[in-house]
Design a protein around this motif. Structure first.
Motif, PDB file in Angstrom:
ATOM      1  N   MET A 145      -2.844  11.054  -0.124  1.00 16.62           N
ATOM      2  CA  MET A 145      -3.830   9.970  -0.157  1.00 16.62           C
ATOM      3  C   MET A 145      -4.570   9.957  -1.497  1.00 16.62           C
ATOM      4  SD  MET A 145      -6.733   8.859   2.637  1.00 16.62           S
ATOM      5  CE  MET A 145      -5.527   7.867   3.520  1.00 16.62           C
ATOM      6  N   VAL A 146      -4.930  11.147  -1.979  1.00  9.72           N
ATOM      7  CA  VAL A 146      -5.636  11.241  -3.262  1.00  9.72           C
ATOM      8  C   VAL A 146      -4.760  10.666  -4.385  1.00  9.72           C
ATOM      9  CG1 VAL A 146      -6.465  12.891  -4.998  1.00  9.72           C
ATOM     10  CG2 VAL A 146      -7.116  13.163  -2.582  1.00  9.72           C
ATOM     11  N   ARG A 147      -3.475  11.046  -4.406  1.00 10.30           N
ATOM     12  CA  ARG A 147      -2.570  10.523  -5.439  1.00 10.30           C
ATOM     13  C   ARG A 147      -2.429   9.007  -5.317  1.00 10.30           C
ATOM     14  NH1 ARG A 147       0.368  15.266  -4.312  1.00 10.30           N
ATOM     15  NH2 ARG A 147       1.686  14.145  -2.825  1.00 10.30           N
ATOM     16  N   ALA A 148      -2.340   8.508  -4.084  1.00 10.51           N
ATOM     17  CA  ALA A 148      -2.132   7.070  -3.865  1.00 10.51           C
ATOM     18  C   ALA A 148      -3.326   6.251  -4.341  1.00 10.51           C
ATOM     19  CB  ALA A 148      -1.855   6.803  -2.383  1.00 10.51           C
ATOM     20  N   ILE A 149      -4.526   6.797  -4.193  1.00  8.95           N
ATOM     21  CA  ILE A 149      -5.709   6.054  -4.657  1.00  8.95           C
ATOM     22  C   ILE A 149      -5.566   5.745  -6.151  1.00  8.95           C
ATOM     23  CG2 ILE A 149      -8.218   6.231  -5.075  1.00  8.95           C
ATOM     24  CD1 ILE A 149      -8.396   7.791  -2.394  1.00  8.95           C
ATOM     25  N   GLY A 198       0.853  -1.185   0.000  1.00  7.13           N
ATOM     26  CA  GLY A 198       0.000   0.000   0.000  1.00  7.13           C
ATOM     27  C   GLY A 198       0.885   1.230   0.000  1.00  7.13           C
ATOM     28  N   PHE A 199       0.335   2.351   0.491  1.00  5.10           N
ATOM     29  CA  PHE A 199       1.080   3.606   0.433  1.00  5.10           C
ATOM     30  C   PHE A 199       1.018   4.333   1.769  1.00  5.10           C
ATOM     31  CE2 PHE A 199      -0.481   2.568  -3.801  1.00  5.10           C
ATOM     32  CZ  PHE A 199       0.705   2.567  -4.530  1.00  5.10           C
ATOM     33  N   ILE A 200       2.202   4.755   2.209  1.00  2.00           N
ATOM     34  CA  ILE A 200       2.283   5.581   3.417  1.00  2.00           C
ATOM     35  C   ILE A 200       2.380   7.025   2.944  1.00  2.00           C
ATOM     36  CG2 ILE A 200       3.607   6.081   5.498  1.00  2.00           C
ATOM     37  CD1 ILE A 200       4.671   3.198   5.371  1.00  2.00           C
TER      38      ILE A 200
END
Lengths: 353, 353
Positions: free
Chosen positions: A310-314, A301-303
């Motif tokens: 968070m928006v970019r990681a989605i 996942g992404f930290i």
């Protein structure tokens, strides 16, 4: 080893339906696991408890089934809970004093700390909560050579680095209850109480911004946070499914494309992260508390550091291999590994096998 | 005898100005009195305490001066108070376990009961409060041969007759602080908190019915009871003098024709009754709790069953000889007599001199 254990006597072990209390889950996993490995484990738990270990009830019902305490609770619930716990602790420490045990394991009632100087055997406290200053004050104040603390993440130690820490032992997840699932839907999920520190509101905003469906599990569906920050945003794509029983959590999480964890506090462990990764669902979490110890950034996942992260990681969730999430949990966060941690720690402290 | 003592560490002993806490007054009188008689008394009290006995502070400030606890108090004051007391209790019982004392005397923290089974010497608890069911449950639950209870009246025992009672020891009054006064005014007085169970409202009605002036001392001058039952009735003849410092109570009471005590609860002792009689002022009291043990009906005032009885008794106040009131207290409720009671009880339990 002969091990005396206390967690709570507000509820039976396991607790009745509808009660989710993480320390009690861990306490039972460790006690039952060590019993299966041949240790002589005795848990001080109220009538109606069902465990593989021995149980001493002190002739107590679970606190919330004790009708004699109703008046006392009305006057001061906290005082009632404290005194009720003290009945069991008084028995546990008296038995320890008489030589019944090699070591004691407490989850983590602050009330028990004050009894520890009255026995000679090691007393191990697993701390399950963040070390707020009010609690650290007391842990720092009571010093005895036989007191040892287990942290459930290294991050948890930060507010009180000088306590007599003996090990960090991560919580474990029951891998059979949270089976791997390769396929998944298009939606995101979040599981948590409707409280500011769980970041439910931030999860909603991130789902809206990325036009991704979101399913929210948790309660209560009332109170100012719910009324102002959750309810007005619910729609066909942002859905609240209510409080799920624990048995329905694995399927709920496993069907998602990603699990959001935009926490606004120093999470001491975060069991839901390993539950999610166990099913294969990657996690996007704010970098606070234990997160960087529990997840592998860009692998499980992404930290991220903030809302925009968070928006970019989605948008990058499809880069994650769900099998790697599962492997990470199998390797690092199984119940067996947790029990190994406690067994090794107890052997080290007692110099027994 | 070597005696370890605990009452509270919320306040210093004696407490700061403005704090009136009866158990702490008794605790200091007994500890200092036994020290003067040559016993080796150690009191566990916070920094700043001043007593004739030895003091062990456990390096604690009084709770309300401990800035580190502010966050904890905000979360849960009761939990903070409990843990703070437990620091001192942990030290007291550890020292007892090491052989430092012949006997322990506790006023009467419920929290201490659970430690008693961990030592072998007698542990004596003076109970200062009514035995509500919530508390009796715990006192009944923790049984050990070395636990002994002192009641401050026989009436106090009624809700829990099977506890291991060892003596009834009445509280005492400092006869020099409450000197006899032969002359007096025409008015009545009442001293007590503005609470339903103290019967302030009933005292007002009795004064109005008999057209007798009344002076009321006590606080707080706020809250629903004050607003509805006290404030509307204040006048030129029904006066509230506010919260008096303890140093002004003797003169206030001694100038009255009679002291009203229309209690609506099971008063375990009622220190104000002996303070009043010590000055010569007779008492008119409802017959509840300890009243019939503390007063002599028709001699030191009148024990009545209801409001009409109180009204009739006000008319008979001049029949009482104020000197008999004083003599009754000198004979039965001196501090010396109270200390005799504790010394005899401790000797009986330890078989020491």
């Amino acid at each position: 080893m002969r091990i005396g254990v206390f967690c709570t006597n507000e509820y039976t072990t396991p607790p009745p339906k509808g009660i989710i209390y993480a320390p009690l889950v861990v306490a039972q996993q460790v006690a039952d696991g060590l019993t299966e490995r041949g240790h002589d484990v005795t848990v001080y738990a109220p009538r109606g408890s069902r465990m593989k270990s021995k149980i001493i009830t002190s002739e107590l019902r679970p606190l919330y089934n004790e009708p004699k305490l109703k008046e006392f609770n009305a006057i001061n619930l906290e005082r009632g809970v404290a005194s009720y716990e003290n009945i069991a602790l008084s028995d546990l420490f008296r038995h320890a004093q008489k030589g019944k045990y090699d070591i004691l394991h407490i989850h983590p009632s602050i009330r028990a700390v004050f009894y520890a100087p009255l026995v000679k055997i090691p007393v191990v406290f697993t701390l399950h909560d963040p070390l707020l200053p009010g609690k650290s004050f007391f842990y720092n104040k009571v010093r005895a050579k036989n007191i040892h603390y287990v942290s459930i993440s290294n991050a948890q130690r930060r507010p009180a680095p000088k306590l007599p820490w003996t090990s960090t032992i991560y919580n474990g997840v029951d891998l059979r209850r949270f089976p791997f699932q390769k396929t998944h839907g298009k939606h995101l999920v979040i599981v948590g109480r409707m409280k500011v520190e769980k970041g439910i509101y931030e999860a909603i905003l991130a789902a809206r911004k990325t036009r991704t469906p979101l399913k929210i599990a948790g309660g209560p569906a009332q109170g100012p946070y719910w009324e102002r920050k959750i309810k007005p945003y619910l729609s066909n794509t942002i859905k609240h499914v209510g409080m799920l029983p624990y048995s329905k959590i694995p399927k709920f999480i496993s069907e998602a494309r990603g699990f959001l964890f935009p926490i606004k506090w120093e999470e001491p462990f975060g069991l839901v992260m390993i539950e999610s990764m166990a099913t294969g669902t990657p996690v996007i979490a704010f970098n606070r508390g234990s997160v960087s110890e529990i997840m592998k950034n860009n692998k499980t996942g992404f930290i991220v550091n903030n809302f925009n992260g968070m928006v970019r990681a989605i948008g990058k969730l499809d880069d994650i291999d769900r099998r790697i999430c599962r492997d990470h949990v199998e390797k690092n966060f199984s119940i067996e590994k947790m029990i190994n941690g406690y067994e090794d720690t107890f052997k080290k402290l007692t110099r027994k096998k």
